[in-house]
Design a protein around this motif. Structure first.
Motif, short mmCIF file in Angstrom:
data_model
loop_
_atom_site.label_atom_id
_atom_site.label_comp_id
_atom_site.label_asym_id
_atom_site.label_seq_id
_atom_site.Cartn_x
_atom_site.Cartn_y
_atom_site.Cartn_z
N ALA A 204 0.83 -1.22 0.00
CA ALA A 204 0.00 0.00 0.00
C ALA A 204 0.86 1.26 0.00
CB ALA A 204 -0.96 0.00 1.20
N PHE A 205 1.79 1.34 -0.95
CA PHE A 205 2.67 2.49 -1.01
C PHE A 205 1.91 3.80 -1.28
CE2 PHE A 205 6.00 -0.74 -2.16
CZ PHE A 205 6.81 -0.49 -1.07
N ASP A 206 0.73 3.69 -1.87
CA ASP A 206 -0.03 4.89 -2.21
C ASP A 206 -1.04 5.25 -1.14
OD1 ASP A 206 -1.58 2.67 -2.61
OD2 ASP A 206 -2.53 3.41 -4.44
N ALA A 207 -1.05 4.54 -0.01
CA ALA A 207 -2.01 4.79 1.05
C ALA A 207 -1.33 5.47 2.24
CB ALA A 207 -2.67 3.49 1.48
N ALA A 208 -2.09 5.70 3.29
CA ALA A 208 -1.54 6.35 4.49
C ALA A 208 -0.43 5.49 5.09
CB ALA A 208 -2.66 6.55 5.52
N PRO A 209 0.71 6.08 5.44
CA PRO A 209 1.84 5.30 5.94
C PRO A 209 1.53 4.43 7.14
CG PRO A 209 2.54 7.54 5.42
CD PRO A 209 1.03 7.51 5.32
N GLU A 210 0.63 4.89 8.03
CA GLU A 210 0.36 4.11 9.23
C GLU A 210 -0.25 2.75 8.92
OE1 GLU A 210 -2.91 7.28 8.81
OE2 GLU A 210 -0.73 7.15 8.70
N ARG A 211 -0.76 2.58 7.72
CA ARG A 211 -1.30 1.28 7.35
C ARG A 211 -0.23 0.23 7.10
NH1 ARG A 211 -5.80 2.34 2.60
NH2 ARG A 211 -7.31 3.57 3.82
N SER A 212 0.99 0.67 6.87
CA SER A 212 1.95 -0.26 6.27
C SER A 212 3.37 -0.19 6.81
CB SER A 212 2.00 -0.02 4.75
OG SER A 212 0.72 -0.03 4.20
N ARG A 213 3.65 0.61 7.81
CA ARG A 213 5.05 0.79 8.20
C ARG A 213 5.70 -0.51 8.65
NH1 ARG A 213 6.99 6.06 8.50
NH2 ARG A 213 5.39 7.68 8.47
N ALA A 214 4.98 -1.35 9.39
CA ALA A 214 5.56 -2.63 9.81
C ALA A 214 5.80 -3.52 8.60
CB ALA A 214 4.64 -3.32 10.81
N ALA A 215 4.87 -3.51 7.67
CA ALA A 215 5.04 -4.30 6.44
C ALA A 215 6.21 -3.77 5.63
CB ALA A 215 3.75 -4.25 5.62
N TRP A 216 6.35 -2.46 5.54
CA TRP A 216 7.47 -1.87 4.81
C TRP A 216 8.80 -2.31 5.43
CZ3 TRP A 216 5.73 3.98 4.46
CH2 TRP A 216 4.61 4.07 3.61
N LEU A 315 13.99 -0.05 0.71
CA LEU A 315 12.58 0.34 0.67
C LEU A 315 12.30 1.19 -0.57
CD1 LEU A 315 9.84 0.28 2.07
CD2 LEU A 315 10.52 2.34 3.33
N ARG A 316 13.22 2.10 -0.87
CA ARG A 316 13.04 2.95 -2.06
C ARG A 316 13.06 2.09 -3.34
NH1 ARG A 316 17.04 6.00 -1.20
NH2 ARG A 316 15.92 7.66 -0.13
N SER A 317 13.97 1.14 -3.40
CA SER A 317 14.06 0.25 -4.55
C SER A 317 12.78 -0.57 -4.70
CB SER A 317 15.25 -0.69 -4.39
OG SER A 317 15.23 -1.73 -5.35
N LEU A 318 12.25 -1.05 -3.59
CA LEU A 318 11.03 -1.85 -3.62
C LEU A 318 9.87 -1.01 -4.14
CD1 LEU A 318 10.29 -4.77 -2.77
CD2 LEU A 318 9.53 -3.82 -0.59
N TRP A 319 9.80 0.23 -3.70
CA TRP A 319 8.73 1.12 -4.16
C TRP A 319 8.84 1.35 -5.67
CZ3 TRP A 319 8.59 5.87 -6.56
CH2 TRP A 319 7.35 6.50 -6.58
N LEU A 320 10.05 1.59 -6.15
CA LEU A 320 10.23 1.83 -7.59
C LEU A 320 9.88 0.59 -8.41
CD1 LEU A 320 13.58 3.84 -7.49
CD2 LEU A 320 11.31 4.72 -8.10
N ILE A 321 10.30 -0.58 -7.94
CA ILE A 321 9.99 -1.81 -8.66
C ILE A 321 8.49 -2.04 -8.70
CG2 ILE A 321 10.17 -4.33 -8.54
CD1 ILE A 321 12.99 -3.93 -7.40
N ALA A 322 7.84 -1.86 -7.56
CA ALA A 322 6.40 -2.08 -7.50
C ALA A 322 5.64 -1.09 -8.37
CB ALA A 322 5.92 -1.96 -6.05
N ALA A 323 6.18 0.09 -8.52
CA ALA A 323 5.49 1.12 -9.30
C ALA A 323 5.66 0.94 -10.80
CB ALA A 323 6.01 2.50 -8.89
#
Length: 342
Positions: A204-216, A315-323
Motif C-alpha cells: 500500500a505504497f499509495d495509502a496512508a503510511p500508518e497502514r503499512s510501516r511494519a510491512a514496509w 525500501l526505495r528500490s522496492l517502491w520503484l519496482i512495485a510502481a
C-alpha cells in the motif's frame, strides 16, 4: 578466589561508588576482573595520589557504568552488551566473547527452527523445487509467525482491493505468504503481473503510511538481502569473521547498529520516535545479534555501506519496482507459489 579483604585501590572504588549512591562489593570487583572487564591492580593500572595508589578516573568511570547497567542484567554477557551499547568503555575482548556467545546460541536455535519447518514439507515437494525456493518458503513461514503485526497490515491492505474484498482470512494469508516467499527468494519475479499486483497491494505504497510501516520494514529487510551479492556462509565462517574484527572497529560497528535501530524504530512507530533506547538485556542482545550479522553481511554490500542506508535504499528500490513493473499473469504465479498439498 575472592579476597576476604579488599585492597586499598578496591576500597577507593567502593567509596567512589557509595558517593554516587551505588553499592559495590569486593566480590563483584573480583568477578568483573575474572571476566576481563576491569584491570587487576598493578604498576601499569594504578596511579599515585599522595601516598595512596588508586585506579585512574577512566577505571572508576568504567566501574560506575557497569554498576548502573548491572541493575538490569543477570549474566555477565548481558552486562557486557548492555554496557557496550550504552557507551561504557568496556574492553574489546569481553565484548567480542559476549557477542559470540549470545549470537551463536540463538543462531543454532534459529537453524533448528528452519530445519524443522523444512522437514515438515513432504519430500516430493522439496525435490520438485530448487533449494532456494524451498528455503524461501521456510523463511516466509517463519516470518508469518514472527512478524504478526506486519502480516496483519499486509492482509488488511490486500482486503481493500475490490477483487479480494470478500476473501477469507485463509485466502488472504496465502496471498501474504506468496508475497513473503518471493521477498525471501534470491530475486523478485518482476515479470509476474499477479505477484507484483499482490506486492503493491500488500505494501500500500499509495495509502496512508500508518497502514503499512511494519510491512514496509519487513519487506525492506528482506529486499535488502536480495540486492546484496549472494554468497553462502556458515556459523564457523561467521565466528572467524567476528574474531578477526579489530578492537577499534567494534565502536564503529556499534554506532552503525544504533543508527539502524533508530531507522527501524522510526519506521515501526509511524514516525513518532526517532531514537531506540537500548536499555534492557533483551534489547542489548538484539543489538548484539544485529552487529554480528552486519559483520558478515557488510562483505556482500558495496564498501562503506551502512545498515541504516541499506534499509532505506531497499525500501526505495522496492517502491520503484512495485510502481514500474508488469508481468505474465496469474497461472505462472500460482505454479511458483503453490503450497504443499495445494
Amino acid at each position: 578466589m575472592v579476597r576476604n579483604t579488599p585492597n586499598a585501590a578496591d576500597r577507593h572504588l567502593i567509596r567512589v561508588a557509595a558517593a554516587s549512591g551505588l553499592e559495590l562489593s569486593a566480590a563483584r570487583l573480583e568477578r568483573w576482573r575474572a571476566a576481563g572487564l576491569i584491570p587487576r591492580p598493578g604498576p601499569d593500572t594504578l596511579i599515585r595520589i599522595g601516598s595512596a595508589r588508586v585506579y585512574p578516573l577512566e577505571t572508576a568511570a568504567l566501574v560506575m557504568g557497569l554498576l548502573e547497567c548491572a541493575k538490569r542484567c543477570r549474566t555477565v554477557d548481558d552486562l557486557v552488551l548492555l554496557a557496550f551499547f550504552n557507551g561504557v568503555p568496556v574492553p574489546a575482548p569481553p565484548v567480542r566473547v559476549a557477542l559470540a556467545r549470545t549470537y551463536f546460541g540463538s543462531y543454532l536455535q534459529q537453524r533448528d527452527e528452519e530445519q524443522t519447518v523444512l522437514d515438515s514439507v513432504p519430500a516430493q515437494h522439496r525435490e520438485a523445487d530448487p533449494p532456494e525456493y524451498n528455503w524461501a518458503e521456510v523463511a516466509a513461514e517463519l516470518d508469518m509467525a514472527r512478524h504478526r503485526y506486519a502480516v496483519r497490515q499486509m492482509r488488511a491492505n490486500l482486503k481493500r482491493r475490490r477483487d479480494l474484498a470478500t476473501a477469507t482470512r485463509a485466502e488472504l494469508d496465502e496471498r501474504v505468504r506468496g508475497v513473503l516467499i518471493w521477498l525471501n527468494a534470491p530475486a523478485l519475479p518482476t515479470h509476474d503481473a499477479v505477484f507484483m499486483a499482490d506486492l503493491r497491494s500488500a505494501m500500500a505504497f499509495d495509502a496512508a503510511p500508518e497502514r503499512s510501516r511494519a510491512a514496509w520494514l519487513l519487506a525492506a529487510l528482506c529486499h535488502g538481502q536480495q540486492r546484496a551479492e549472494r554468497r553462502e556462509t556458515c556459523g564457523e565462517e561467521r565466528l572467524a569473521t567476528l574474531l578477526s574484527v579489530p578492537d577499534d572497529d567494534l565502536t564503529g560497528l556499534r554506532e552503525q547498529v544504533s543508527e539502524s535501530l533508530d531507522a527501524m524504530w522510526f519506521m515501526a512507530t509511524e514516525g513518532r520516535r526517532r531514537h531506540y533506547d537500548i536499555e534492557s538485556a533483551a534489547t542489548a542482545r538484539l543489538a548484539g545479534g544485529m552487529l554480528v550479522e552486519w559483520v558478515s553481511a557488510r562483505q556482500v554490500y558495496p564498501r562503506g555501506s551502512r545498515p541504516a542506508q541499506v534499509l532505506v535504499d531497499s525500501l526505495r528500490s522496492l517502491w520503484l519496482i512495485a510502481a514500474e513493473t508488469h508481468g505474465e499473469g496469474r497461472a505462472a504465479f500460482q505454479r511458483r507459489t503453490r503450497r504443499p498439498g495445494h
